[in-house]
Design a protein around this motif. Structure first.
Motif, PDB file in Angstrom:
ATOM      1  N   GLN A  54     -14.809   7.205   3.035  1.00  0.00           N
ATOM      2  CA  GLN A  54     -15.404   7.672   1.774  1.00  0.00           C
ATOM      3  C   GLN A  54     -16.635   8.578   1.923  1.00  0.00           C
ATOM      4  O   GLN A  54     -16.736   9.622   1.060  1.00  0.00           O
ATOM      5  N   GLU A  55     -17.122   8.622   3.110  1.00  0.00           N
ATOM      6  CA  GLU A  55     -18.323   9.541   3.351  1.00  0.00           C
ATOM      7  C   GLU A  55     -17.565  11.294   3.285  1.00  0.00           C
ATOM      8  O   GLU A  55     -18.148  11.934   2.635  1.00  0.00           O
ATOM      9  N   GLU A  56     -16.395  11.288   3.847  1.00  0.00           N
ATOM     10  CA  GLU A  56     -15.802  12.413   3.842  1.00  0.00           C
ATOM     11  C   GLU A  56     -14.923  12.591   2.515  1.00  0.00           C
ATOM     12  O   GLU A  56     -14.483  13.880   2.171  1.00  0.00           O
ATOM     13  N   ASN A  57     -14.667  11.672   1.758  1.00  0.00           N
ATOM     14  CA  ASN A  57     -13.817  11.691   0.526  1.00  0.00           C
ATOM     15  C   ASN A  57     -14.387  11.084  -0.581  1.00  0.00           C
ATOM     16  O   ASN A  57     -14.185  10.071  -1.168  1.00  0.00           O
ATOM     17  N   PRO A  58     -15.855  11.524  -1.097  1.00  0.00           N
ATOM     18  CA  PRO A  58     -16.456  10.927  -2.079  1.00  0.00           C
ATOM     19  C   PRO A  58     -15.767  10.560  -3.359  1.00  0.00           C
ATOM     20  O   PRO A  58     -16.230   9.842  -4.396  1.00  0.00           O
ATOM     21  N   CYS A  59     -14.710  11.053  -3.583  1.00  0.00           N
ATOM     22  CA  CYS A  59     -13.925  11.276  -4.993  1.00  0.00           C
ATOM     23  C   CYS A  59     -12.840  10.207  -4.780  1.00  0.00           C
ATOM     24  O   CYS A  59     -11.936  10.110  -5.686  1.00  0.00           O
ATOM     25  N   ILE A  60     -12.522   9.402  -3.693  1.00  0.00           N
ATOM     26  CA  ILE A  60     -11.808   8.361  -3.668  1.00  0.00           C
ATOM     27  C   ILE A  60     -12.370   7.164  -3.167  1.00  0.00           C
ATOM     28  O   ILE A  60     -13.284   7.010  -2.262  1.00  0.00           O
ATOM     29  N   ARG A  61     -12.328   6.150  -4.087  1.00  0.00           N
ATOM     30  CA  ARG A  61     -12.643   4.763  -3.820  1.00  0.00           C
ATOM     31  C   ARG A  61     -11.905   4.007  -3.148  1.00  0.00           C
ATOM     32  O   ARG A  61     -10.836   3.476  -4.132  1.00  0.00           O
ATOM     33  N   ILE A  62     -11.980   3.353  -2.329  1.00  0.00           N
ATOM     34  CA  ILE A  62     -10.896   2.385  -1.351  1.00  0.00           C
ATOM     35  C   ILE A  62     -11.537   0.922  -1.876  1.00  0.00           C
ATOM     36  O   ILE A  62     -12.621   0.609  -1.657  1.00  0.00           O
ATOM     37  N   ILE A  63     -10.410   0.177  -2.567  1.00  0.00           N
ATOM     38  CA  ILE A  63     -10.883  -1.195  -2.753  1.00  0.00           C
ATOM     39  C   ILE A  63     -10.140  -2.014  -1.605  1.00  0.00           C
ATOM     40  O   ILE A  63      -9.056  -1.678  -1.699  1.00  0.00           O
ATOM     41  N   ASN A  64     -11.000  -2.673  -0.756  1.00  0.00           N
ATOM     42  CA  ASN A  64     -10.255  -3.360   0.236  1.00  0.00           C
ATOM     43  C   ASN A  64      -9.885  -4.691   0.142  1.00  0.00           C
ATOM     44  O   ASN A  64     -10.564  -5.564  -0.387  1.00  0.00           O
ATOM     45  N   GLN A  65      -8.593  -4.914  -0.016  1.00  0.00           N
ATOM     46  CA  GLN A  65      -7.665  -6.097  -0.592  1.00  0.00           C
ATOM     47  C   GLN A  65      -7.173  -6.751   0.490  1.00  0.00           C
ATOM     48  O   GLN A  65      -5.998  -6.655   0.808  1.00  0.00           O
ATOM     49  N   VAL A  66      -8.209  -7.589   1.391  1.00  0.00           N
ATOM     50  CA  VAL A  66      -7.635  -8.462   2.312  1.00  0.00           C
ATOM     51  C   VAL A  66      -6.800  -9.536   1.943  1.00  0.00           C
ATOM     52  O   VAL A  66      -7.302 -10.101   1.135  1.00  0.00           O
ATOM     53  N   GLN A  67      -5.541  -9.738   2.400  1.00  0.00           N
ATOM     54  CA  GLN A  67      -4.608 -10.585   2.057  1.00  0.00           C
ATOM     55  C   GLN A  67      -4.482 -11.897   3.048  1.00  0.00           C
ATOM     56  O   GLN A  67      -4.779 -11.549   3.908  1.00  0.00           O
ATOM     57  N   PRO A  68      -4.431 -13.169   2.532  1.00  0.00           N
ATOM     58  CA  PRO A  68      -4.093 -14.154   3.295  1.00  0.00           C
ATOM     59  C   PRO A  68      -2.569 -13.824   3.900  1.00  0.00           C
ATOM     60  O   PRO A  68      -2.008 -13.520   3.477  1.00  0.00           O
ATOM     61  N   TRP A  69      -2.765 -14.493   5.300  1.00  0.00           N
ATOM     62  CA  TRP A  69      -1.430 -14.393   5.953  1.00  0.00           C
ATOM     63  C   TRP A  69      -0.343 -15.354   5.154  1.00  0.00           C
ATOM     64  O   TRP A  69       0.906 -14.942   5.271  1.00  0.00           O
ATOM     65  N   ASP A  70      -0.723 -16.292   4.812  1.00  0.00           N
ATOM     66  CA  ASP A  70       0.206 -17.391   4.209  1.00  0.00           C
ATOM     67  C   ASP A  70       0.927 -16.870   3.147  1.00  0.00           C
ATOM     68  O   ASP A  70       0.245 -16.097   2.292  1.00  0.00           O
ATOM     69  N   ASN A  71       2.265 -17.011   3.075  1.00  0.00           N
ATOM     70  CA  ASN A  71       2.931 -16.395   1.850  1.00  0.00           C
ATOM     71  C   ASN A  71       3.081 -15.006   1.758  1.00  0.00           C
ATOM     72  O   ASN A  71       2.874 -14.200   0.815  1.00  0.00           O
ATOM     73  N   ARG A  72       2.732 -14.256   2.986  1.00  0.00           N
ATOM     74  CA  ARG A  72       2.803 -12.736   3.059  1.00  0.00           C
ATOM     75  C   ARG A  72       3.881 -12.070   2.410  1.00  0.00           C
ATOM     76  O   ARG A  72       3.806 -11.411   1.472  1.00  0.00           O
ATOM     77  N   ALA A  73       4.991 -12.811   2.867  1.00  0.00           N
ATOM     78  CA  ALA A  73       6.495 -11.895   2.279  1.00  0.00           C
ATOM     79  C   ALA A  73       6.318 -11.978   0.697  1.00  0.00           C
ATOM     80  O   ALA A  73       6.642 -10.875   0.013  1.00  0.00           O
TER      81      ALA A  73
END
Lengths: 323, 461
Positions: free
Chosen positions: B58-77
């Motif tokens: 984001q420092e290099e790309n201030p116009c893109i905001r990444i929303i980090n959506q870490v998912q649980p491993w269970d029920n991954r599929a």
């Protein structure tokens, strides 16, 4: 002056109330519908519409990524289920096995506990609460606790078996033990049925027992000739709920042994097969067809139980009631 | 001055300030900040590391905001399927190779060749085997991170346990036969199961296919043909491999139930694995284990006299066999960052920029993987000499990556793997001989594969 105004207001209030009552009476049917509307809307949106849509999907080749109308394939999914799907028969057998043991065992267990909790003993409210508590524990939490109990090396059950000199059981890894483990787990949530039985037991008129006692009936006679016959409507109700719920067993199996179904897929119950088809193979149309078949099986079985209930469920003597 | 006036003045100043700042942001971002939901499975333990990576991006790309959506491993599929198929999927998805193929063939994700060309992304920085796994039908669908390699070729072993059993801890077993001998000497079992395990050659019940395919390659066998149209695993090498696995599991570990029970309710990442209690001598790992080991037992990890890394043993009875690993077969491997098809071109462009940063930027996957002492699919990253300090067995890791062979698979790999896993269970439980189990599975799987290719070829005529 003030008294006159008060009287006028009182008259006005009365006439307003009368008008409201008249309006209410005239529109009572409409108001009744308004009251049931939230449930009815919920039924249409969350039950009936998905059911109809699921029925439609079962005739299509709806897969992940299908854009627009899924291709109509008629009875192809159903044909494949009955002619090619090896896991259909296996999962149905596993489910029927589970059902055949868990439903009667749970009924008997809940009924026996309800009988005990119907005794007049000091502190009975506490005992009833204690026996009901497991039922309010979420199924996921209960299953995780059971997984610990059933652990081959460190689980309570095997530690106990070793303590009494018995051979430990591989509860979750042996194909012979997986279904009994699931049946054992099913007994955990007996509290709901127990409460219904308890309510049924408390509605049996006391004078019937007194009459039996005067005639020299023992406790066994009272149980067999009074309690059980008068409890048959409750048993019937619990049986129906047990059958419907048993066919749909899923969460505990999913948590205990995963989607694969365990050793030699001995724990692959029907709903797990549906789940795998939908979310692992992404064949939603096929999974929909499996669901429709399950619905039909439950529906037919329920009809059969209801039909045969005339022969064994005792609702009291209607003529006597009228007299 | 009254309080209300002060508040009013403060609000006015803030409004003026915001009016003054707004044009500056608009100038930088052309009036719009693109939000990109990043659906990933890096887990809570590595969330902070991923946040650091995102911060650099984001420092290099201030116009893109990444929303980090870490998912649980269970029920991954289930989570992944529903997200990918929904009308509003995440901006960028972390998927395994079989999933990438499935989504590609379903039209849920887009090929990224045009972005690669437009951005001038140099794909030669990747190992050929790593980037090669991300192509389906000649089109590239994602950039890899972490490596698909190092997933089956490596074992970690406990030197103390070898020493105590009378074996040279600096000379780990190189062949099946040597590992058998040492494991037999180390394994301790009782009626409750295995107490101390030498080695497992099978993951457990329902997990036999991945283990089998991994061992198959150390016996000079193959899973499928290069074009992915013919399955080859029921060869004499395949049957010999499965027979060896069954004999090892039954004779040394006391059966597959023992193996399953031994690892029940444990996870290496969570620190409750038998490895941490010196209860297993040889453990098949993937390269993520180094980071988990370091986090869960830093003292043990730092002590190179306590543990080592070795290559997966091979069958000494087969003169053509040697150390080998596989890439791209396992359902949990060959990760890439894929871009859903339904998004606007602007959002897809932003997603590619992020995927490229994760893939090739020194502050992206390169730094992220170095922090976990594990290799990168980018060649240059692994040449960092500091790796030898953070991972005392780094030279063996690189050797392991060099032994890896890519396995050809198709979008129906999930279904094929399920059939093979069931067949191997049948052989392990003595329901069928190894040959019958593999031959039956082969017939069923090949039929399914032929159906897939027939449909695929018809659609692509």
């Amino acid at each position: 002056m003030q008294a006159s105004l008060k009287a006028q207001r009182s008259e006005s209030d009365t006439s307003w109330k009368v008008r409201l009552q008249e309006w209410w009476f005239r529109n009572r049917a409409l108001i009744g519908y308004a009251f049931i509307f939230p449930w009815f809307a919920g039924f249409i949106i969350f039950d009936a519409a998905p059911f109809v849509y699921n029925l439609y999907l079962s005739f299509t080749d709806y897969q992940i990524g299908t854009v627009g109308t899924p291709p109509w394939i008629g009875f192809e999914n159903y044909t494949e289920i009955f002619t090619e799907d090896k896991l259909f028969g296996k999962s149905m057998y596993n489910t029927l096995y589970y059902l055949g043991f868990s439903v009667p065992l749970r009924l008997i267990f809940a009924f026996l506990i309800a009988l005990i909790l119907n005794l007049r003993v000091r502190g009975m409210e506490l005992y009833r609460t204690l026996f009901y508590v497991p039922s309010v524990v979420p199924l996921v939490a209960a299953t995780v606790i059971f997984a610990g109990f059933l652990n081959t090396r460190y689980g309570f059950l095997n530690q106990f078996l070793v303590l009494i000199g018995a051979t430990p059981v591989r509860w979750l890894s042996s194909p012979d033990a997986i279904k009994p483990s699931l049946i054992l787990l099913s007994l955990w949530g007996f509290g709901g049925q127990m409460i219904i039985f308890l309510a049924g037991l408390q509605s049996i008129p006391e004078d019937l027992y007194e009459a039996a006692a005067i005639d020299g009936g023992t406790g066994w006679h009272r149980l067999i000739y009074i309690t059980v016959p008068l409890m048959t409507p409750t048993i019937f109700f619990n049986l129906l709920l047990g059958l419907i719920g048993g066919f749909q067993v899923f969460e505990q199996v999913f948590i205990l042994i995963g989607t694969h179904g365990g050793a030699l897929q001995a724990g692959l119950v029907y709903m797990l097969h549906v789940y795998n088809k939908a979310f692992r193979d992404f064949e939603f149309g096929y999974a929909a067809a499996l669901s429709v078949i399950l619905f039909l099986i439950i529906f037919v079985l329920t009809l059969m139980v209801v039909y045969t209930s005339n022969r064994w469920v005792f609702y009291g003597d209607a003529q006597d009631d009228e007299a | 001055m009254k309080v209300s006036r002060l508040i009013g003045l403060a609000i006015a100043v803030m409004m003026l300030l915001s009016l003054g700042l707004a044009p500056a942001i608009a100038q930088d971002c052309d009036g719009e900040v693109i939000e990109l939901e990043f659906m990933n499975w890096w887990g809570a333990a590595r969330e902070a590391l991923m946040d650091t990576l995102i911060g650099h991006f984001q420092e290099e790309n201030p116009c893109i905001r990444i929303i980090n959506q870490v998912q649980p491993w269970d029920n991954r599929a289930e989570l992944l399927a529903t997200a990918a198929a929904s009308s509003n999927p995440p901006g960028i998805i972390m998927s395994t190779r079989p999933e990438t193929y499935q989504f590609a063939i379903s039209g849920l994700i887009i090929p990224i060749d045009s972005f690669v060309e437009a951005h001038g992304t140099d794909l030669s920085v990747f190992y050929d085997g790593e980037i090669g796994l991300q192509y389906w039908n000649g089109e590239l669908y994602g950039l890899p991170m972490p490596t698909a390699g190092g997933l089956t070729s490596l074992y970690i072993y406990n030197k103390d346990m070898l020493r105590e059993a009378g074996f040279d801890p600096e000379t780990p077993p190189a062949t099946w036969q040597e590992m058998e001998e040492i494991s037999a000497a180390i394994t301790v079992a009782d009626p409750m199961g295995v107490d101390v395990m030498g080695a497992q050659v099978i993951g457990g019940i329902g997990d036999g296919d991945a283990s089998f395919v991994s061992w198959l390659y150390t016996n000079n066998g193959r899973y499928s043909s290069d074009d992915g149209r013919t399955l080859l695993f029921n060869s004499p090498e395949g049957i010999e491999t499965l027979e060896w696995m069954i004999n090892f599991t039954n004779n040394i570990n006391g059966g597959v139930e023992n193996v399953t029970d031994f690892f029940q309710d444990t996870a290496f990442a969570q620190g409750d694995h038998p490895w941490y209690d010196d209860q297993i001598a040889f453990l098949r790992i993937n390269t993520s284990f180094y980071g988990h080991y370091n986090v869960n037992d830093p003292e043990g990890y730092a002590d190179s006299s306590h543990w080592g890394t070795m290559l997966r043993p091979y069958n000494a009875d087969n003169p053509d066999a040697t150390h080998a690993g596989t890439t791209g077969y396992n359902y949990s491997g060959a990760w890439a960052y894929t871009i859903p098809a339904v998004h606007s071109p602007e959002k897809q462009e932003a997603a590619f920029k992020f995927a490229e940063f994760i893939g090739v930027h020194p502050l992206g996957g390169c730094a992220f993987l170095f922090a976990q002492s594990r290799p990168s699919p980018v060649k240059e990253c692994n040449e960092n000499p500091a790796y030898y300090e953070v991972n005392p067995t780094w030279s063996v890791v690189l050797e392991g990556l060099a032994t890896d062979t890519a396995v050809s698979i198709t979008p129906v790999q999930g279904q094929l793997a399920e059939i093979l896993a069931n067949a191997i269970d049948e052989a392990l439980f003595g329901e069928k001989s190894a040959a019958d189990a593999l031959n039956d599975a082969h017939a069923e799987m090949q039929e399914l594969l032929d159906e897939f290719w027939a449909e695929f070829d018809a659609d692509n005529m």
